[in-house]
Scaffold this motif. Structure first.
Motif, mmCIF file in Angstrom:
data_model
loop_
_atom_site.group_PDB
_atom_site.id
_atom_site.type_symbol
_atom_site.label_atom_id
_atom_site.label_comp_id
_atom_site.label_asym_id
_atom_site.label_seq_id
_atom_site.Cartn_x
_atom_site.Cartn_y
_atom_site.Cartn_z
ATOM 1 N N PRO A 139 25.002 35.043 -42.283
ATOM 2 C CA PRO A 139 25.498 33.802 -41.678
ATOM 3 C C PRO A 139 26.814 34.051 -40.945
ATOM 4 O O PRO A 139 27.527 35.012 -41.249
ATOM 5 C CB PRO A 139 25.727 32.900 -42.899
ATOM 6 C CG PRO A 139 26.041 33.850 -43.994
ATOM 7 C CD PRO A 139 25.290 35.115 -43.713
ATOM 8 N N ASN A 140 27.109 33.173 -40.009
ATOM 9 C CA ASN A 140 28.350 33.294 -39.256
ATOM 10 C C ASN A 140 29.452 32.572 -40.033
ATOM 11 O O ASN A 140 29.702 31.387 -39.849
ATOM 12 C CB ASN A 140 28.141 32.643 -37.872
ATOM 13 C CG ASN A 140 29.376 32.754 -37.017
ATOM 14 O OD1 ASN A 140 30.245 33.579 -37.280
ATOM 15 N ND2 ASN A 140 29.461 31.898 -36.017
ATOM 16 N N LEU A 141 30.109 33.317 -40.945
ATOM 17 C CA LEU A 141 31.081 32.677 -41.836
ATOM 18 C C LEU A 141 32.365 32.317 -41.099
ATOM 19 O O LEU A 141 32.884 33.129 -40.329
ATOM 20 C CB LEU A 141 31.426 33.605 -42.993
ATOM 21 C CG LEU A 141 30.666 33.394 -44.306
ATOM 22 C CD1 LEU A 141 31.281 34.221 -45.416
ATOM 23 C CD2 LEU A 141 30.632 31.936 -44.722
ATOM 24 N N ILE A 142 32.831 31.109 -41.361
ATOM 25 C CA ILE A 142 34.069 30.660 -40.717
ATOM 26 C C ILE A 142 35.237 30.948 -41.661
ATOM 27 O O ILE A 142 35.248 30.500 -42.813
ATOM 28 C CB ILE A 142 33.987 29.161 -40.383
ATOM 29 C CG1 ILE A 142 32.883 28.935 -39.341
ATOM 30 C CG2 ILE A 142 35.330 28.639 -39.884
ATOM 31 C CD1 ILE A 142 32.501 27.503 -39.149
ATOM 32 N N ILE A 143 36.193 31.735 -41.196
ATOM 33 C CA ILE A 143 37.396 32.036 -41.980
ATOM 34 C C ILE A 143 38.542 31.221 -41.387
ATOM 35 O O ILE A 143 38.754 31.252 -40.170
ATOM 36 C CB ILE A 143 37.748 33.551 -41.903
ATOM 37 C CG1 ILE A 143 36.528 34.411 -42.260
ATOM 38 C CG2 ILE A 143 38.964 33.886 -42.775
ATOM 39 C CD1 ILE A 143 36.094 34.331 -43.696
ATOM 40 N N PRO A 144 39.284 30.479 -42.225
ATOM 41 C CA PRO A 144 40.386 29.673 -41.668
ATOM 42 C C PRO A 144 41.418 30.538 -40.929
ATOM 43 O O PRO A 144 41.751 31.637 -41.377
ATOM 44 C CB PRO A 144 41.019 29.042 -42.918
ATOM 45 C CG PRO A 144 39.984 29.109 -43.963
ATOM 46 C CD PRO A 144 39.148 30.303 -43.674
ATOM 47 N N GLN A 145 41.885 30.020 -39.804
ATOM 48 C CA GLN A 145 42.839 30.773 -38.980
ATOM 49 C C GLN A 145 44.273 30.592 -39.463
ATOM 50 O O GLN A 145 45.139 31.385 -39.138
ATOM 51 C CB GLN A 145 42.740 30.307 -37.512
ATOM 52 C CG GLN A 145 41.377 30.536 -36.887
ATOM 53 C CD GLN A 145 40.993 32.004 -36.867
ATOM 54 O OE1 GLN A 145 41.756 32.838 -36.390
ATOM 55 N NE2 GLN A 145 39.808 32.341 -37.383
ATOM 56 N N HIS A 146 44.511 29.533 -40.197
ATOM 57 C CA HIS A 146 45.875 29.220 -40.618
ATOM 58 C C HIS A 146 45.989 29.308 -42.136
ATOM 59 O O HIS A 146 45.103 28.829 -42.853
ATOM 60 C CB HIS A 146 46.231 27.802 -40.140
ATOM 61 C CG HIS A 146 47.706 27.584 -40.022
ATOM 62 N ND1 HIS A 146 48.505 27.337 -41.118
ATOM 63 C CD2 HIS A 146 48.535 27.594 -38.950
ATOM 64 C CE1 HIS A 146 49.756 27.185 -40.724
ATOM 65 N NE2 HIS A 146 49.804 27.350 -39.409
ATOM 66 N N TRP A 147 47.091 29.914 -42.612
ATOM 67 C CA TRP A 147 47.236 30.079 -44.060
ATOM 68 C C TRP A 147 47.351 28.745 -44.785
ATOM 69 O O TRP A 147 46.998 28.623 -45.954
ATOM 70 C CB TRP A 147 48.420 31.003 -44.398
ATOM 71 C CG TRP A 147 49.769 30.438 -44.008
ATOM 72 C CD1 TRP A 147 50.392 30.599 -42.814
ATOM 73 C CD2 TRP A 147 50.619 29.619 -44.815
ATOM 74 N NE1 TRP A 147 51.590 29.930 -42.817
ATOM 75 C CE2 TRP A 147 51.766 29.324 -44.039
ATOM 76 C CE3 TRP A 147 50.552 29.115 -46.107
ATOM 77 C CZ2 TRP A 147 52.796 28.542 -44.511
ATOM 78 C CZ3 TRP A 147 51.589 28.331 -46.587
ATOM 79 C CH2 TRP A 147 52.699 28.046 -45.786
ATOM 80 N N MET A 148 47.827 27.705 -44.065
ATOM 81 C CA MET A 148 47.938 26.377 -44.689
ATOM 82 C C MET A 148 46.557 25.828 -45.060
ATOM 83 O O MET A 148 46.387 25.143 -46.069
ATOM 84 C CB MET A 148 48.637 25.405 -43.730
ATOM 85 C CG MET A 148 50.134 25.618 -43.602
ATOM 86 S SD MET A 148 51.014 25.255 -45.128
ATOM 87 C CE MET A 148 51.123 23.483 -45.036
#
Lengths: 272, 279
Positions: A139-148
């Motif tokens: 799957p195309n996993l979405i990783i958050p771009q912001h540490w918050m």
């Protein structure tokens, strides 16, 4: 004070270690449990893959977003929905509660520690399983771009596991007054499966139905956390979600504590 | 509880042929279970409500999906609902008749299973059919009525012959389910661990809620040849809709009986491994 806190930590650390080892006491049951977790993800992913073979979008989701949702909600459910508090009702019903009451342990902390051990076990084994499923389904996993986003998501996951802990305790404490609390808990599991958003996001349903679900505590176990991680909530939705999550934690904790006080007061330890 | 003269074991055994005798045994078990289960109407209501919610929530999901897409792996969503009904038939009937499997591990651990060994009754029958679950019967009756209405309304291609075929292969699906339960019992006798194993069967059978075609290879092959849940639910449903080829029907008959035969052989072997360690 220092010694008291230190000895308390040591006690609960021991409880954590024993609970971790208990999890492996019946190895076949343990591996079958792991297999069950994998099967539930395979069913959900296969279903959505088949649906997206004949359509581009379901509500606001394309295939990549949906598979990403399923993967993230599975990870969250491994953490939030694993619990040992189901055993509390047997402890009360069998009369064994009197043994716990004599121990120098806080009943709530004791079971929360056992819950944490169970969640660690789930996380450790889920890493390998999810890696395997990731290779198979890609799957195309979405990783958050912001540490918050990561921080808020982890906070929400912690809130979710607290909420699940207190809800489970409430159902267990029913046993103080009714002999069989399994039936209402069964109904609870069914409702959680459908309204927590484990196999499908709740916003694929018509808006009035989704709004109705959002008035209950169940979407704040998985759905809110998953949407937060995927970055699909705006600021207003995020803060109102945190407000609702906090409200439900306080509410369920209060109810659980009140039931515990009332239940223990009249407890006769029948069965021992 | 008072047992009348006609209900005693002696009366059941006297002068009956084997099948009649076991039917009477089952009714005897059923009577005790009904009295036990319905002694708490509170639980009955919650279980019935929970099972109804589970059924209708999944149906609602399929109906919602129908508004977004017309097909799933080449099947219309009306056809997918037929698979879902078949899954429910097999699941509920198995639950009603084979509930004893869920209680076996406790009996093996406590030593109560030894008591069964001494009874003049087929041990497999005693183990599996000894605790019928009537909570599921409450849901089964409305399910039959609702599914018959739905099927004849939304699947107009059904003929009398396809309906007869459906019933034949539904019975074969139940035979596969019975075989799965026998395997679980075998594992329980040898290891005393059964709880999650039977739930694995439940989860695997849930994969059959959808047509087999939605799963990728090699999983699809695994569900056909190794753990035939695909045959258990897909074949009756396809037979009803006229989508099953004669070759598929013959093949499923072969696999079903082979699986059942293998389950019985495993049962005989596992019984020899029972050590009565708990007693």
């Amino acid at each position: 004070m220092y010694f008291s806190m230190g000895s308390n930590l040591k006690k609960y650390w021991t409880v954590l270690r024993i609970s971790w080892m208990n999890g492996f006491a019946y190895p076949i049951s343990f591996w079958m449990w792991r297999l069950r977790q994998m099967i539930s993800i395979v069913i959900a992913i296969s279903m959505w893959e088949a649906i997206f073979s004949s359509t581009e979008r379901i509500a606001s989701y394309d295939k990549a977003q949906m598979l990403s949702y399923i993967f993230v909600s599975s990870i969250v459910s491994f953490i939030v929905l694993s619990s040992r508090t189901i055993e509390v009702q047997n402890v009360i019903h069998s009369g064994d509660l009197s043994l716990y009451l004599m121990k120098p342990l806080n009943f709530f902390f004791y079971w929360f520690t056992r819950d944490i051990a169970d969640k660690f076990q789930n996380i450790v084994f889920a890493i390998g399983e999810l890696a395997f499923l990731f290779v198979v389904f890609q799957p195309n996993l979405i990783i958050p771009q912001h540490w918050m986003t990561v921080l808020f998501s982890l906070t929400a996951v912690f809130g979710g596991l607290l909420l699940y802990f207190f809800i489970n305790l409430i159902f267990s404490f029913f046993v103080f007054w009714i002999p069989d609390a399994w039936a209402p808990r069964f109904l609870f599991f069914i409702i959680v499966f459908f309204t927590a958003g484990s196999s499908f996001p709740l916003d694929i349903f018509p808006k009035p139905l989704t709004d109705f679900f959002m008035q209950t505590p169940f979407p704040f176990l998985l759905y809110f956390q998953t949407k937060l991680w995927l970055g699909q909530l705006n600021l207003v939705e995020m803060w109102s979600g945190f407000f609702m999550l906090s409200f439900w934690i306080c509410m369920t904790a209060g109810i659980a504590y009140a039931l515990w006080k009332k239940g223990v007061y009249g407890y006769g330890s029948e069965g021992r | 509880m008072r047992y009348g003269k006609r209900e005693s074991m002696g009366m059941v055994l006297r002068g009956d042929n084997l099948i009649t005798r076991y039917i009477k045994f089952w009714f005897l078990f059923a009577k005790y279970e009904v009295l036990k289960q319905f002694s708490s109407m509170f639980s009955v209501v919650f279980f019935f409500f929970g099972k109804s919610v589970r059924f209708f929530s999944f149906l609602l999901l399929l109906i919602v999906l129908q508004q977004h897409t017309k097909a799933m792996a080449g099947f219309t969503l009306e056809q997918v609902i037929i698979f879902f009904f078949t899954f429910n038939y097999i699941d509920l009937i198995s639950q009603i008749f084979l509930r004893g499997v869920y209680m076996l591990s406790g009996k093996v651990r406590s030593g109560e299973f030894d008591f069964y060994l001494t009874q003049p009754m087929n041990l497999l029958f005693r183990t599996m059919a000894g605790n019928p679950d009537f909570n599921d019967l409450l849901l089964f009756i409305p399910l039959v009525l609702f599914s018959l209405w739905y099927t004849f309304t939304f699947i107009p291609t059904i003929t009398l012959w396809s309906f007869i075929l459906y019933l034949i292969f539904l019975i074969h699906g139940l035979l596969i389910s019975l075989s799965f339960h026998i395997f679980v019992v075998c594992l329980g006798i040898v290891t005393t661990e059964i709880d999650n194993t039977i739930m694995v069967y439940r989860d695997i059978s849930q994969m059959g809620r959808f047509p087999l075609e939605i799963y990728r290879e090699p999983l699809r092959g695994f569900m056909t040849f190794v753990l035939p849940v695909g045959i258990m639910i897909s074949v009756p449903s396809k037979a009803l809709m006229g989508l099953a080829s004669p070759m598929l029907l013959l093949f499923s008959l072969f696999i079903t009986w082979l699986f059942f035969f293998f389950a019985l052989r495993t049962w005989n072997s596992s019984l020899k491994m029972y050590t009565s360690a708990s007693s």
